[in-house]
Scaffold this motif. Structure first.
Motif, short mmCIF file in Angstrom:
data_model
loop_
_atom_site.label_atom_id
_atom_site.label_comp_id
_atom_site.label_asym_id
_atom_site.label_seq_id
_atom_site.Cartn_x
_atom_site.Cartn_y
_atom_site.Cartn_z
N GLU A 128 0.84 -1.21 0.00
CA GLU A 128 0.00 0.00 0.00
C GLU A 128 0.87 1.25 0.00
O GLU A 128 0.83 2.03 -0.93
CB GLU A 128 -0.91 0.02 1.24
CG GLU A 128 -1.93 -1.12 1.29
CD GLU A 128 -3.14 -0.87 0.38
OE1 GLU A 128 -3.20 0.15 -0.29
OE2 GLU A 128 -4.02 -1.76 0.33
N THR A 129 1.67 1.44 1.08
CA THR A 129 2.59 2.57 1.17
C THR A 129 3.86 2.02 1.81
O THR A 129 3.97 0.81 2.04
CB THR A 129 2.01 3.71 2.05
OG1 THR A 129 1.82 3.19 3.37
CG2 THR A 129 0.68 4.22 1.52
N GLU A 130 4.79 2.91 2.17
CA GLU A 130 6.04 2.45 2.78
C GLU A 130 5.73 1.66 4.05
O GLU A 130 4.95 2.12 4.91
CB GLU A 130 6.88 3.69 3.12
CG GLU A 130 8.31 3.38 3.41
CD GLU A 130 9.06 4.67 3.75
OE1 GLU A 130 8.58 5.77 3.44
OE2 GLU A 130 10.14 4.53 4.34
N SER B 105 2.24 10.56 0.11
CA SER B 105 2.47 9.15 -0.26
C SER B 105 2.20 8.20 0.91
O SER B 105 2.25 6.98 0.74
CB SER B 105 3.89 8.96 -0.80
OG SER B 105 4.82 9.35 0.19
N ASP B 106 1.97 8.73 2.11
CA ASP B 106 1.62 7.87 3.26
C ASP B 106 0.12 7.59 3.35
O ASP B 106 -0.31 6.86 4.24
CB ASP B 106 2.03 8.55 4.58
CG ASP B 106 3.54 8.49 4.81
OD1 ASP B 106 4.19 7.65 4.18
OD2 ASP B 106 4.03 9.31 5.61
N ILE C 284 -2.92 5.81 3.01
CA ILE C 284 -3.31 4.44 2.64
C ILE C 284 -4.70 4.51 1.97
O ILE C 284 -5.54 5.30 2.39
CB ILE C 284 -3.37 3.55 3.90
CG1 ILE C 284 -2.08 3.67 4.71
CG2 ILE C 284 -3.65 2.10 3.55
CD1 ILE C 284 -2.16 3.05 6.12
#
Ligand SMILES: Cc1cc2nc3c(=O)[nH]c(=O)nc-3n(C[C@H](O)[C@H](O)[C@H](O)COP(=O)(O)OP(=O)(O)OC[C@H]3O[C@@H](n4cnc5c(N)ncnc54)[C@H](O)[C@@H]3O)c2cc1C
Ligand code: FES
Length: 352
Positions: A26-28, A161-162, A164
């Motif tokens: 999904e993300t980092e 970008s975090d 979700i």
């Protein structure tokens, strides 16, 4: 693809292991893990509820609790979405080791943080970080139930970008006017324009995001300081907190409780009937701690009376139990207790 005839008409029961079907980044440091029941059973739960998993990490099995991020309106599989923080053991193990085909024991579904318990015309979902998971489940449920949702979906993240589920939510929101997404981030990123809000959620921001917030049923999930600030913000704006619901992923902050004049500590014995072991106790330690001291393992996950993993049956004696909803009145009436938040008052025996 799974053949249609592989599904049964039986709902999944937690006596059956779950099989990992997909791991979706999904993300980092964050992924969604979809599970299916090897028997073909389907999944029945309430949007916003959670599962507790046995995780076979090096050094022994540990338990971790994760909100179900899928919706019961899509019952052929069940998903969790997990984000590892630095130093994580359980979540890190899942991200690094779980592969399609592997099977895990899971318990549940459990929990009371669900829009089904609080039907309303209008909702305000407020989340931060991985606290978005129950909101995703409840939003998908609202979407799939076929009624036009009226949801203002506020989410706070460190950077764009975090966020979700951003694409999935935007896809939902692009098709109906009733789902309004309001993202706010603390930092923007180079090489992309951020059209949303910036900075921490504030009273002014909330008024712009959801001008009619006083009329909405509010669900909030995120780190404790975030939820505290939302609670205080709403309270100071005149919101009726009977319509405010929150889910904590970690132990709630300790509340100041008026203390009775200290009674002299009474030496007593905690007995474990099945193993014949005992531990001396004076009312200050939990049954979970006493069991550990006696060399016994009671599975536990949240350690603050929410997930229900540490439920054991009391055979005699009295305890003081301060739980957070992880046990029902019927279970209490049948002499079950949550070991993580029960302190013996005198001699107590449990069935372990
Ligand atoms: C009802 C509920 C729902 C939840 N839903 C979700 C969800 O949807 N998604 C999700 O990602 N999580 C969810 N959680 C949180 C999840 O259960 C775990 O608590 C969380 O992921 C931390 O577990 P872990 O194994 O990652 O880290 P742990 O190994 O338990 O460590 C937790 C933190 O403690 C610190 N730590 C660990 N060991 C030490 C040490 N020896 N000394 C000092 N610090 C240490 C680390 O910094 C680490 O970040 C939920 C929890 C609850 C109760
Ligand atoms: S460990 Fe979660 S209720 Fe005790």
């Amino acid at each position: 693809m799974t053949k249609r005839q592989n599904w049964t008409t039986e709902p999944w029961a937690d006596s059956e292991l779950l099989e990992c079907a997909m791991v979706i980044p999904e993300t980092e440091d964050c992924a969604t893990i979809a599970f299916r029941a090897p028997s073909g059973a389907w999944f029945d739960y309430q949007p916003g509820q959670f599962l507790t998993f046995d995780l076979p990490v090096p050094g022994g099995t540990i338990q971790r609790t994760y909100t179900i991020s899928s919706s019961p309106s899509r019952p052929l599989s069940i998903s969790i979405t997990i984000k590892a923080q630095p130093g994580s053991i359980g979540t890190r193990w899942l991200l690094d080791h779980l592969k399609p085909g592997m099977r895990l024991r899971a318990y549940g579904a459990a929990g009371q943080f669900t829009s089904l318990r609080h039907p309303a015309r209008k909702y305000l979902f407020i989340s931060a970080g991985s606290g978005i998971t129950p909101m995703m489940s409840m939003t998908t449920w609202a979407w799939d139930s076929g009624e036009m949702p009226d949801i203002v979906f506020v989410h706070a993240a460190r950077k764009p970008s975090d966020i979700i589920f951003k694409n999935r939510l935007e896809q939902f929101a692009s098709r109906v006017p009733g789902l309004q997404l309001r993202f706010t981030v603390e930092q923007v990123e180079p090489f992309s324009v951020w059209p949303g809000y910036r900075g921490r959620l504030s009273q002014i921001m909330l008024g712009l995001m959801a001008p009619d917030y006083l009329e909405r049923e509010v669900f909030c999930c995120g780190p404790e300081p975030f939820m505290k600030s939302v609670r205080e913000m709403l309270g100071s704006l005149g919101f009726d907190l009977a319509h405010y619901h929150e889910e904590s992923f970690g132990a709630p902050a300790l509340q100041e409780v008026p203390v009775e004049p200290a009674a002299p500590a009474v030496a007593a014995v905690m007995s474990f009937a099945g193993s014949g072991k005992t531990a001396a106790c004076d009312g200050s330690e939990t049954v979970l701690t006493l069991a550990k001291r006696a060399g016994l393992n009671i599975p536990s996950s949240c350690n603050f009376g929410l997930c229900g993993t540490c439920k054991v049956r009391k055979l005699s004696g009295e305890v003081i139990m301060v739980h957070n909803g992880g046990i029902s009145d019927d279970e209490i009436a049948a002499d079950y207790i949550l070991a993580c938040c029960s302190r013996p008052q005198g001699d107590v025996t449990i069935d372990l």
